[in-house]
Design a protein around this motif. Structure first.
Motif, PDB file in Angstrom:
ATOM      1  N   ASP A   1      -5.633  -1.899  20.773  1.00  0.00           N
ATOM      2  CA  ASP A   1      -5.391  -2.659  21.993  1.00  0.00           C
ATOM      3  C   ASP A   1      -5.854  -4.111  21.900  1.00  0.00           C
ATOM      4  N   PRO A   2      -5.156  -5.000  22.634  1.00  0.00           N
ATOM      5  CA  PRO A   2      -5.617  -6.384  22.704  1.00  0.00           C
ATOM      6  C   PRO A   2      -6.900  -6.472  23.530  1.00  0.00           C
ATOM      7  N   PRO A   3      -7.700  -7.505  23.302  1.00  0.00           N
ATOM      8  CA  PRO A   3      -8.981  -7.606  24.002  1.00  0.00           C
ATOM      9  C   PRO A   3      -8.866  -7.721  25.522  1.00  0.00           C
ATOM     10  N   MET A   4      -7.728  -8.186  26.015  1.00  0.00           N
ATOM     11  CA  MET A   4      -7.565  -8.354  27.460  1.00  0.00           C
ATOM     12  C   MET A   4      -7.232  -7.046  28.184  1.00  0.00           C
ATOM     13  N   LYS A   5      -7.025  -5.972  27.451  1.00  0.00           N
ATOM     14  CA  LYS A   5      -6.706  -4.689  28.086  1.00  0.00           C
ATOM     15  C   LYS A   5      -8.007  -4.035  28.540  1.00  0.00           C
ATOM     16  N   PRO A   6      -8.217  -3.912  29.854  1.00  0.00           N
ATOM     17  CA  PRO A   6      -9.504  -3.442  30.355  1.00  0.00           C
ATOM     18  C   PRO A   6      -9.694  -1.927  30.405  1.00  0.00           C
ATOM     19  N   TYR A   7      -8.616  -1.145  30.344  1.00  0.00           N
ATOM     20  CA  TYR A   7      -8.757   0.301  30.503  1.00  0.00           C
ATOM     21  C   TYR A   7      -7.748   1.019  29.605  1.00  0.00           C
ATOM     22  N   GLY A   8      -7.980   2.310  29.391  1.00  0.00           N
ATOM     23  CA  GLY A   8      -7.070   3.102  28.569  1.00  0.00           C
ATOM     24  C   GLY A   8      -7.063   2.665  27.117  1.00  0.00           C
ATOM     25  N   ARG A   9      -8.188   2.177  26.626  1.00  0.00           N
ATOM     26  CA  ARG A   9      -8.266   1.655  25.267  1.00  0.00           C
ATOM     27  C   ARG A   9      -8.291   2.789  24.238  1.00  0.00           C
ATOM     28  N   ARG A  10      -7.732   2.520  23.060  1.00  0.00           N
ATOM     29  CA  ARG A  10      -7.659   3.512  21.989  1.00  0.00           C
ATOM     30  C   ARG A  10      -8.269   2.949  20.706  1.00  0.00           C
ATOM     31  N   ASN A  11      -9.245   3.656  20.200  1.00  0.00           N
ATOM     32  CA  ASN A  11      -9.886   3.337  18.923  1.00  0.00           C
ATOM     33  C   ASN A  11      -9.910   4.607  18.099  1.00  0.00           C
ATOM     34  N   GLU A  12      -9.910   4.464  16.777  1.00  0.00           N
ATOM     35  CA  GLU A  12      -9.951   5.619  15.903  1.00  0.00           C
ATOM     36  C   GLU A  12     -10.791   5.337  14.670  1.00  0.00           C
ATOM     37  N   VAL A  13     -11.344   6.395  14.104  1.00  0.00           N
ATOM     38  CA  VAL A  13     -11.985   6.364  12.790  1.00  0.00           C
ATOM     39  C   VAL A  13     -11.114   7.215  11.880  1.00  0.00           C
ATOM     40  N   TRP A  14     -10.829   6.688  10.664  1.00  0.00           N
ATOM     41  CA  TRP A  14     -10.023   7.414   9.696  1.00  0.00           C
ATOM     42  C   TRP A  14     -10.802   7.630   8.404  1.00  0.00           C
ATOM     43  N   PHE A  15     -10.763   8.848   7.895  1.00  0.00           N
ATOM     44  CA  PHE A  15     -11.195   9.148   6.535  1.00  0.00           C
ATOM     45  C   PHE A  15      -9.929   9.402   5.731  1.00  0.00           C
ATOM     46  N   VAL A  16      -9.850   8.872   4.533  1.00  0.00           N
ATOM     47  CA  VAL A  16      -8.675   9.045   3.681  1.00  0.00           C
ATOM     48  C   VAL A  16      -8.848  10.306   2.837  1.00  0.00           C
ATOM     49  N   LYS A  17      -7.864  11.187   2.934  1.00  0.00           N
ATOM     50  CA  LYS A  17      -7.902  12.458   2.197  1.00  0.00           C
ATOM     51  C   LYS A  17      -7.745  12.188   0.707  1.00  0.00           C
ATOM     52  N   GLU A  18      -8.516  12.948  -0.082  1.00  0.00           N
ATOM     53  CA  GLU A  18      -8.434  12.820  -1.550  1.00  0.00           C
ATOM     54  C   GLU A  18      -7.212  13.533  -2.079  1.00  0.00           C
TER      55      GLU A  18
ATOM     56  N   ARG B   1       0.838  -1.199   0.000  1.00  0.00           N
ATOM     57  CA  ARG B   1       0.000   0.000   0.000  1.00  0.00           C
ATOM     58  C   ARG B   1       0.868   1.241   0.000  1.00  0.00           C
ATOM     59  N   GLN B   2       0.391   2.242  -0.712  1.00  0.00           N
ATOM     60  CA  GLN B   2       1.060   3.535  -0.733  1.00  0.00           C
ATOM     61  C   GLN B   2       0.740   4.284   0.561  1.00  0.00           C
ATOM     62  N   GLY B   3       1.556   5.270   0.876  1.00  0.00           N
ATOM     63  CA  GLY B   3       1.252   6.130   2.012  1.00  0.00           C
ATOM     64  C   GLY B   3      -0.048   6.881   1.751  1.00  0.00           C
ATOM     65  N   MET B   4      -0.655   7.368   2.811  1.00  0.00           N
ATOM     66  CA  MET B   4      -1.909   8.104   2.657  1.00  0.00           C
ATOM     67  C   MET B   4      -2.010   9.171   3.733  1.00  0.00           C
ATOM     68  N   THR B   5      -2.786  10.179   3.420  1.00  0.00           N
ATOM     69  CA  THR B   5      -3.081  11.214   4.400  1.00  0.00           C
ATOM     70  C   THR B   5      -4.501  10.978   4.876  1.00  0.00           C
ATOM     71  N   ILE B   6      -4.682  11.032   6.176  1.00  0.00           N
ATOM     72  CA  ILE B   6      -5.984  10.712   6.766  1.00  0.00           C
ATOM     73  C   ILE B   6      -6.440  11.815   7.714  1.00  0.00           C
ATOM     74  N   TYR B   7      -7.740  11.824   7.976  1.00  0.00           N
ATOM     75  CA  TYR B   7      -8.336  12.598   9.068  1.00  0.00           C
ATOM     76  C   TYR B   7      -8.743  11.565  10.102  1.00  0.00           C
ATOM     77  N   SER B   8      -8.362  11.785  11.347  1.00  0.00           N
ATOM     78  CA  SER B   8      -8.561  10.786  12.389  1.00  0.00           C
ATOM     79  C   SER B   8      -9.182  11.396  13.641  1.00  0.00           C
ATOM     80  N   THR B   9     -10.082  10.639  14.268  1.00  0.00           N
ATOM     81  CA  THR B   9     -10.566  11.001  15.597  1.00  0.00           C
ATOM     82  C   THR B   9     -10.473   9.769  16.483  1.00  0.00           C
ATOM     83  N   GLN B  10     -10.290   9.997  17.764  1.00  0.00           N
ATOM     84  CA  GLN B  10     -10.006   8.932  18.718  1.00  0.00           C
ATOM     85  C   GLN B  10     -11.101   8.837  19.775  1.00  0.00           C
ATOM     86  N   PHE B  11     -11.346   7.606  20.247  1.00  0.00           N
ATOM     87  CA  PHE B  11     -12.278   7.380  21.354  1.00  0.00           C
ATOM     88  C   PHE B  11     -11.868   6.122  22.106  1.00  0.00           C
ATOM     89  N   GLY B  12     -12.401   5.941  23.300  1.00  0.00           N
ATOM     90  CA  GLY B  12     -12.020   4.818  24.142  1.00  0.00           C
ATOM     91  C   GLY B  12     -13.064   3.715  24.197  1.00  0.00           C
TER      92      GLY B  12
END
Length: 179
Positions: free
Chosen positions: A162-179, A115-126
């Protein structure tokens, strides 16, 4: 079992290399614009199942691959994030030391993609993210970006760090790929 919990809480994971280009906040949502490096990825597509079930199945297949279910029978270590598209295509960046010559997966459903590099817009949630969480944050990010940002609107990436066994401080993100 204790080893799995210890590894989930204390182990380090190689992160997908990126550079933050810009940070923003709108409508009480923080987001970043990032330049992500390209490279080789292990990818598996799971069809005919609901998103949450299919993504779990895909992640488990990729975990087996990086833990040694490959032609070299070598454990490569984990990278993050695990990325999932809505068509339930689960991908994982191959660790840096294996980028030039990744082991071939023993599971024929896993493909290695360049895959080529890409520029994204990202937001994070737990928390433990499900499809509805990703959809909710994708809608929030879309609203925050408004019409000013040019990005692919027909898909987005759902990312878990994060692995499923990590109970706290979890990090998830949604990415949109910039055109």
């Amino acid at each position: 079992m204790l080893g799995m919990i210890k590894n989930s809480l204390l182990s380090t994971v190689e992160a997908w290399p990126y550079q933050v280009l810009r940070k923003g906040e709108k409508e009480q949502l923080s987001y970043e614009e990032r330049a992500c490096e390209g490279g080789r990825f292990a990818v598996v597509e799971v069809v005919g199942k609901p998103f949450d079930e299919a993504s779990k199945e895909g992640v488990l297949k990729l975990l087996k691959y990086v833990r040694g279910t490959n032609d070299k029978r070598i454990g490569m270590g984990m990278t993050a994030p695990v990325s999932i598209t809505q068509k339930v295509k689960v991908s994982l960046r191959i660790p840096s030391q294996f980028q030039a010559n990744p082991p071939c997966p023993s599971d024929e459903s896993i493909k290695i993609e360049e895959r080529q590099g890409m520029t994204i817009y990202s937001t994070q949630f737990g928390g433990y993210a499900k499809e509805t969480d990703y959809m909710n944050y994708a809608a929030k990010l879309k609203s925050a970006l408004g019409s000013e940002a040019a990005y692919h609107k027909d898909f987005y990436f759902c990312n878990g760090y994060d692995p499923p066994m990590k109970p706290y401080g979890r990090r998830n993100e949604v990415w949109f790929v910039k055109e």
